[in-house]
Design a protein around this motif. Sequence first.
Motif, PDB file in Angstrom:
ATOM      1  N   GLU A 216       0.808  -1.211   0.000  1.00  0.00           N
ATOM      2  CA  GLU A 216       0.000   0.000   0.000  1.00  0.00           C
ATOM      3  C   GLU A 216       0.849   1.272   0.000  1.00  0.00           C
ATOM      4  O   GLU A 216       0.489   2.261  -0.634  1.00  0.00           O
ATOM      5  N   ALA A 217       1.954   1.253   0.733  1.00  0.00           N
ATOM      6  CA  ALA A 217       2.743   2.469   0.918  1.00  0.00           C
ATOM      7  C   ALA A 217       3.864   2.620  -0.095  1.00  0.00           C
ATOM      8  O   ALA A 217       4.384   3.722  -0.290  1.00  0.00           O
ATOM      9  N   GLY A 218       4.265   1.514  -0.743  1.00  0.00           N
ATOM     10  CA  GLY A 218       5.284   1.593  -1.788  1.00  0.00           C
ATOM     11  C   GLY A 218       6.592   2.180  -1.298  1.00  0.00           C
ATOM     12  O   GLY A 218       7.150   1.741  -0.282  1.00  0.00           O
ATOM     13  N   ASP A 219       7.072   3.222  -1.975  1.00  0.00           N
ATOM     14  CA  ASP A 219       8.390   3.764  -1.654  1.00  0.00           C
ATOM     15  C   ASP A 219       8.392   4.607  -0.373  1.00  0.00           C
ATOM     16  O   ASP A 219       9.433   5.111   0.037  1.00  0.00           O
ATOM     17  N   ARG A 220       7.231   4.748   0.281  1.00  0.00           N
ATOM     18  CA  ARG A 220       7.224   5.451   1.572  1.00  0.00           C
ATOM     19  C   ARG A 220       7.616   4.539   2.730  1.00  0.00           C
ATOM     20  O   ARG A 220       7.831   5.003   3.851  1.00  0.00           O
ATOM     21  N   VAL A 221       7.673   3.229   2.481  1.00  0.00           N
ATOM     22  CA  VAL A 221       8.085   2.296   3.522  1.00  0.00           C
ATOM     23  C   VAL A 221       9.561   2.541   3.836  1.00  0.00           C
ATOM     24  O   VAL A 221      10.396   2.595   2.921  1.00  0.00           O
ATOM     25  N   PRO A 222       9.941   2.706   5.103  1.00  0.00           N
ATOM     26  CA  PRO A 222      11.310   3.110   5.420  1.00  0.00           C
ATOM     27  C   PRO A 222      12.374   2.059   5.144  1.00  0.00           C
ATOM     28  O   PRO A 222      13.548   2.390   5.028  1.00  0.00           O
ATOM     29  N   GLY A 223      12.008   0.795   5.042  1.00  0.00           N
ATOM     30  CA  GLY A 223      13.005  -0.245   4.784  1.00  0.00           C
ATOM     31  C   GLY A 223      13.805  -0.585   6.021  1.00  0.00           C
ATOM     32  O   GLY A 223      13.434  -0.246   7.145  1.00  0.00           O
ATOM     33  N   ALA A 224      14.921  -1.261   5.827  1.00  0.00           N
ATOM     34  CA  ALA A 224      15.729  -1.733   6.943  1.00  0.00           C
ATOM     35  C   ALA A 224      16.185  -0.573   7.817  1.00  0.00           C
ATOM     36  O   ALA A 224      16.480   0.527   7.335  1.00  0.00           O
ATOM     37  N   GLY A 225      16.232  -0.824   9.131  1.00  0.00           N
ATOM     38  CA  GLY A 225      16.665   0.196  10.086  1.00  0.00           C
ATOM     39  C   GLY A 225      17.582  -0.407  11.128  1.00  0.00           C
ATOM     40  O   GLY A 225      18.223  -1.443  10.893  1.00  0.00           O
ATOM     41  N   ARG A 226      17.623   0.203  12.296  1.00  0.00           N
ATOM     42  CA  ARG A 226      18.539  -0.241  13.340  1.00  0.00           C
ATOM     43  C   ARG A 226      17.775  -0.653  14.592  1.00  0.00           C
ATOM     44  O   ARG A 226      16.774  -0.032  14.958  1.00  0.00           O
ATOM     45  N   PHE A 227      18.249  -1.706  15.247  1.00  0.00           N
ATOM     46  CA  PHE A 227      17.897  -1.974  16.634  1.00  0.00           C
ATOM     47  C   PHE A 227      18.876  -1.202  17.511  1.00  0.00           C
ATOM     48  O   PHE A 227      20.094  -1.243  17.278  1.00  0.00           O
ATOM     49  N   VAL A 228      18.353  -0.511  18.517  1.00  0.00           N
ATOM     50  CA  VAL A 228      19.213   0.215  19.447  1.00  0.00           C
ATOM     51  C   VAL A 228      18.714  -0.011  20.866  1.00  0.00           C
ATOM     52  O   VAL A 228      17.559  -0.420  21.080  1.00  0.00           O
ATOM     53  N   ASP A 229      19.592   0.266  21.846  1.00  0.00           N
ATOM     54  CA  ASP A 229      19.129   0.260  23.227  1.00  0.00           C
ATOM     55  C   ASP A 229      18.627   1.659  23.570  1.00  0.00           C
ATOM     56  O   ASP A 229      18.646   2.575  22.733  1.00  0.00           O
ATOM     57  N   ALA A 230      18.155   1.838  24.800  1.00  0.00           N
ATOM     58  CA  ALA A 230      17.547   3.112  25.180  1.00  0.00           C
ATOM     59  C   ALA A 230      18.507   4.283  25.020  1.00  0.00           C
ATOM     60  O   ALA A 230      18.080   5.423  24.787  1.00  0.00           O
ATOM     61  N   GLY A 231      19.801   4.018  25.119  1.00  0.00           N
ATOM     62  CA  GLY A 231      20.787   5.067  24.975  1.00  0.00           C
ATOM     63  C   GLY A 231      21.225   5.328  23.550  1.00  0.00           C
ATOM     64  O   GLY A 231      22.059   6.201  23.309  1.00  0.00           O
ATOM     65  N   GLY A 232      20.694   4.561  22.589  1.00  0.00           N
ATOM     66  CA  GLY A 232      21.023   4.767  21.192  1.00  0.00           C
ATOM     67  C   GLY A 232      22.136   3.900  20.657  1.00  0.00           C
ATOM     68  O   GLY A 232      22.516   4.016  19.487  1.00  0.00           O
ATOM     69  N   ARG A 233      22.666   2.987  21.481  1.00  0.00           N
ATOM     70  CA  ARG A 233      23.740   2.101  21.022  1.00  0.00           C
ATOM     71  C   ARG A 233      23.183   1.068  20.051  1.00  0.00           C
ATOM     72  O   ARG A 233      22.223   0.380  20.346  1.00  0.00           O
ATOM     73  N   GLU A 234      23.804   0.934  18.887  1.00  0.00           N
ATOM     74  CA  GLU A 234      23.310   0.019  17.865  1.00  0.00           C
ATOM     75  C   GLU A 234      23.546  -1.429  18.281  1.00  0.00           C
ATOM     76  O   GLU A 234      24.631  -1.805  18.717  1.00  0.00           O
ATOM     77  N   LEU A 235      22.501  -2.248  18.104  1.00  0.00           N
ATOM     78  CA  LEU A 235      22.555  -3.661  18.486  1.00  0.00           C
ATOM     79  C   LEU A 235      22.385  -4.591  17.300  1.00  0.00           C
ATOM     80  O   LEU A 235      22.650  -5.791  17.420  1.00  0.00           O
TER      81      LEU A 235
END
Length: 363
Positions: A216-235
Amino acid sequence: MNKKKVVVGMSGGVDSSVAALLLKEQGFEVIGVTMQIWDSSDPCRTSREGGCCGQSAVEDARRVAGVLDIPYYVMDFREPFRKKVMDYFVEEYLGGRTPNPCIACNRYVKWESLLEKSMDLGADYIATGHYARIEKLANGRFTIRNSAAAAKDQTYALYNLTQFQLAHTLMPVGGYRKEEIRTLARRAGLPVADKPDSQEICFIPDGDYAAFIDREAGDRVPGAGRFVDAGGRELGTSRGITHYTVGQRRHLNLSLGHPVFVTEIRPETNEVVVGENDEVFSDTLRCAGLNFMAIDDLRGFCDAVGKIRYSHRGAPCRITRTGEDEITAVFFERVRAVTPGQAAVFYDGERILCGGTIIRDRK
């Protein structure tokens, strides 16, 4: 004396069928209506069995109307359903929230649109097969009260109905348990007496929400992103925010050596925040988009029982007006997975006081 006229929204299931049966037995002039909300050009959707969106719903409802000897019509509600339910569903997920499409459908399609068309036909009321009861209080306001069938109670999904809608609505099955409804259907010879209940979201029969949003959303879908902890550290790498909801543990595919849970979704950065189980619990929520039922407003504070999702049993809390369109609820014991986009519905005993949509905490 002229009979009161009622239009019954017939989904092809046993509950709405018995609603029509009961109202006819009570002396109403009953008209059966099925709301067409599907795209008839989609053979997969229109041919599937059991759901409220399939062609089978029309066939079953028409057979029931024949047994009851009542007029029956199919009305086209595709435009409001697309705009108010499907588009809303997509936009909420893109915004990092978890929507409840049934609540939107109830307010804007099953009531607002159906009631308007029904009154154009000269109807006094509309009726549904929901497990809930409508009550007029001493203060003159209408509210919704829990049904006799605790396991089937649907009041949570109806909190957003207006006073006008409630004044013109009948819910005749709210005083019965499910097994009693099926017994009444069998005695009347209704062909849907033993039809299974539909469980899934009707426009996503396979349950794959993310795939639906992708289409439905096509190219508006954000795609792959990041898992982070509450402090912003990438997991790790996520599949994108539309694949997750607060409280989720399964299908995260994170190898951290211990279970973690989604605690927050950040649409601005396409980040999914994860943490320990304890971090999923909270004692406070804010909600907006308020609708009042048993009371006309909230002045100061009052104690209530708050439900934060359909399956939540409810928990004692204190609710306070904290903005022009905002209530803050503080629970006496922490509750799990307060989820932006879901409804918070507040009860005084069996009756709905008010409710709103949970919004994100201020950071």
